[in-house]
Scaffold this motif. Structure first.
Motif, mmCIF file in Angstrom:
data_model
loop_
_atom_site.group_PDB
_atom_site.id
_atom_site.type_symbol
_atom_site.label_atom_id
_atom_site.label_comp_id
_atom_site.label_asym_id
_atom_site.label_seq_id
_atom_site.Cartn_x
_atom_site.Cartn_y
_atom_site.Cartn_z
ATOM 1 N N PRO A 76 0.571 22.198 29.667
ATOM 2 C CA PRO A 76 0.348 22.268 28.138
ATOM 3 C C PRO A 76 1.603 21.854 27.610
ATOM 4 C CG PRO A 76 -0.538 24.258 29.502
ATOM 5 C CD PRO A 76 0.308 23.504 30.469
ATOM 6 N N GLY A 77 1.339 21.109 26.468
ATOM 7 C CA GLY A 77 2.713 20.602 25.690
ATOM 8 C C GLY A 77 3.056 19.421 26.132
ATOM 9 N N ASP A 78 2.475 18.851 27.391
ATOM 10 C CA ASP A 78 3.354 17.600 27.730
ATOM 11 C C ASP A 78 2.666 16.441 26.806
ATOM 12 O OD1 ASP A 78 4.687 18.462 29.894
ATOM 13 O OD2 ASP A 78 3.131 17.617 31.187
ATOM 14 N N THR A 79 3.705 15.578 26.383
ATOM 15 C CA THR A 79 3.136 14.182 25.710
ATOM 16 C C THR A 79 3.327 12.909 26.748
ATOM 17 O OG1 THR A 79 4.215 15.138 23.570
ATOM 18 C CG2 THR A 79 3.843 12.616 23.790
ATOM 19 N N LEU A 80 2.309 12.456 26.793
ATOM 20 C CA LEU A 80 1.774 11.358 27.800
ATOM 21 C C LEU A 80 1.857 10.235 26.970
ATOM 22 C CD1 LEU A 80 -1.044 13.161 29.679
ATOM 23 C CD2 LEU A 80 1.425 13.038 30.329
ATOM 24 N N ARG A 81 2.348 8.983 27.963
ATOM 25 C CA ARG A 81 2.287 7.706 27.604
ATOM 26 C C ARG A 81 2.282 6.758 28.654
ATOM 27 N NH1 ARG A 81 7.738 5.974 27.606
ATOM 28 N NH2 ARG A 81 9.148 7.467 27.660
ATOM 29 N N GLY A 82 2.064 5.405 28.433
ATOM 30 C CA GLY A 82 2.143 4.567 29.789
ATOM 31 C C GLY A 82 2.088 3.152 29.415
ATOM 32 N N MET A 83 1.960 2.480 30.913
ATOM 33 C CA MET A 83 1.995 1.077 30.541
ATOM 34 C C MET A 83 0.763 0.487 31.625
ATOM 35 S SD MET A 83 4.943 -1.879 31.218
ATOM 36 C CE MET A 83 4.553 -1.594 33.088
ATOM 37 N N SER A 84 0.087 -0.442 31.282
ATOM 38 C CA SER A 84 -0.786 -1.151 32.163
ATOM 39 C C SER A 84 -0.260 -2.548 32.317
ATOM 40 C CB SER A 84 -2.211 -1.119 31.586
ATOM 41 O OG SER A 84 -3.211 -2.028 32.422
ATOM 42 N N GLU A 85 -0.045 -3.164 33.417
ATOM 43 C CA GLU A 85 0.172 -4.551 33.802
ATOM 44 C C GLU A 85 -0.738 -4.972 34.529
ATOM 45 O OE1 GLU A 85 4.252 -6.907 35.850
ATOM 46 O OE2 GLU A 85 4.046 -4.686 35.918
ATOM 47 N N VAL A 86 -1.190 -6.224 34.315
ATOM 48 C CA VAL A 86 -2.001 -7.324 35.306
ATOM 49 C C VAL A 86 -1.259 -7.647 36.485
ATOM 50 C CG1 VAL A 86 -3.287 -9.430 35.167
ATOM 51 C CG2 VAL A 86 -3.137 -7.983 33.008
ATOM 52 N N ILE A 87 -1.601 -7.591 37.370
ATOM 53 C CA ILE A 87 -1.347 -7.670 38.625
ATOM 54 C C ILE A 87 -2.218 -8.997 39.673
ATOM 55 C CG2 ILE A 87 -0.031 -5.787 39.137
ATOM 56 C CD1 ILE A 87 -2.234 -4.739 40.964
ATOM 57 N N GLU A 88 -3.176 -8.988 38.986
ATOM 58 C CA GLU A 88 -4.034 -10.189 39.725
ATOM 59 C C GLU A 88 -5.327 -10.467 38.733
ATOM 60 O OE1 GLU A 88 -6.730 -10.817 43.762
ATOM 61 O OE2 GLU A 88 -6.139 -8.939 43.242
ATOM 62 N N THR A 89 -5.527 -11.766 38.664
ATOM 63 C CA THR A 89 -6.804 -12.156 38.011
ATOM 64 C C THR A 89 -7.686 -13.125 39.154
ATOM 65 O OG1 THR A 89 -5.932 -14.063 37.049
ATOM 66 C CG2 THR A 89 -5.984 -12.212 35.694
ATOM 67 N N LYS A 90 -8.996 -13.242 39.036
ATOM 68 C CA LYS A 90 -9.778 -13.848 39.909
ATOM 69 C C LYS A 90 -11.221 -14.159 39.338
ATOM 70 C CE LYS A 90 -11.345 -11.721 43.846
ATOM 71 N NZ LYS A 90 -11.554 -11.156 45.079
ATOM 72 N N ALA A 91 -11.556 -15.489 39.203
ATOM 73 C CA ALA A 91 -12.594 -15.866 38.744
ATOM 74 C C ALA A 91 -13.612 -15.166 39.819
ATOM 75 C CB ALA A 91 -12.849 -17.347 38.724
ATOM 76 N N SER A 92 -14.958 -14.975 39.155
ATOM 77 C CA SER A 92 -15.868 -14.316 40.100
ATOM 78 C C SER A 92 -16.455 -15.742 40.736
ATOM 79 C CB SER A 92 -17.021 -13.668 39.244
ATOM 80 O OG SER A 92 -18.088 -13.402 40.135
ATOM 81 N N ARG A 93 -16.872 -15.561 42.036
ATOM 82 C CA ARG A 93 -17.467 -16.726 42.690
ATOM 83 C C ARG A 93 -19.295 -16.649 42.275
ATOM 84 N NH1 ARG A 93 -15.181 -15.513 48.569
ATOM 85 N NH2 ARG A 93 -15.103 -13.752 47.552
ATOM 86 N N ASN A 94 -19.712 -15.484 42.162
ATOM 87 C CA ASN A 94 -21.115 -15.378 42.079
ATOM 88 C C ASN A 94 -21.653 -15.233 40.770
ATOM 89 O OD1 ASN A 94 -21.424 -15.411 44.783
ATOM 90 N ND2 ASN A 94 -21.182 -13.262 45.136
ATOM 91 N N ARG A 95 -20.502 -14.916 40.006
ATOM 92 C CA ARG A 95 -20.983 -14.686 38.401
ATOM 93 C C ARG A 95 -20.091 -15.285 37.464
ATOM 94 N NH1 ARG A 95 -23.735 -9.665 37.616
ATOM 95 N NH2 ARG A 95 -24.110 -10.590 35.671
ATOM 96 N N PRO A 96 -20.193 -16.884 37.244
ATOM 97 C CA PRO A 96 -19.301 -17.528 36.343
ATOM 98 C C PRO A 96 -19.076 -17.310 34.969
ATOM 99 C CG PRO A 96 -21.380 -18.639 36.820
ATOM 100 C CD PRO A 96 -21.375 -17.413 37.545
ATOM 101 N N GLU A 97 -19.792 -16.085 34.595
ATOM 102 C CA GLU A 97 -19.690 -15.654 33.178
ATOM 103 C C GLU A 97 -18.617 -14.471 33.177
ATOM 104 O OE1 GLU A 97 -22.930 -13.035 34.909
ATOM 105 O OE2 GLU A 97 -22.618 -15.076 35.272
#
Length: 154
Positions: free
Chosen positions: A101-122
């Protein structure tokens, strides 16, 4: 009007900072009562008798708070969320420290990988590394979400 951020626009190393958000005792107890009714999330006395030592939020609440902060940050920039197609899972979810209780949270999200779908080109797959910290810069949670993004229309 900003352009939509499609899968092709996302690169390894892209980061999004989110938060802050403070957590109240009442919110911790209400969440636990509804979704994780374990005594150490509901009662100071019960929590004192455990390794937690005092009332702490459910790890699932910490995860939900990440989502609340992350989506709010995404919605600040028009076009950033429009290509999001949700997520297919989370790897390596870790609750490192209790959220109190009383904690204040924050953060970060970093992209580590991108991959095109082989089966779903959309669509393509975007993996990120998320770190959420408290007001003392102590990590409280880490995880690696796996999200889907719409590809740019032909």
């Amino acid at each position: 009007m900003s352009e939509v951020v499609y899968f092709e626009d996302v690169s390894v190393g892209d980061t999004i900072h989110f938060g802050p958000l403070s957590v109240s005792r009442e919110e911790i107890i209400a969440f636990a009562a509804e979704y994780d009714p374990q005594p150490f999330h509901l009662s100071d006395e019960e929590a004192a008798a455990t390794h937690f030592g005092s009332l702490s939020a459910s790890g699932w609440q910490s995860t939900a708070l990440f989502m609340k902060m992350f989506v709010a940050e995404m919605q600040k920039v028009q076009g950033r969320q429009e290509a999001s197609l949700g997520a297919i899972g989370v790897d390596e979810l870790r609750w490192l420290r209790p959220v109190r209780p009383g904690d204040t949270l924050r953060g970060m999200s970093e992209v580590i990988e991108t991959k095109a779908s082989r089966n779903r080109p959309e669509m393509g797959v975007v993996r990120t590394r998320v770190t959420m910290i408290n007001q003392n810069d102590e990590p409280v949670m880490t995880m690696k979400p796996i999200a889907l993004f719409r590809t740019r229309p032909a």
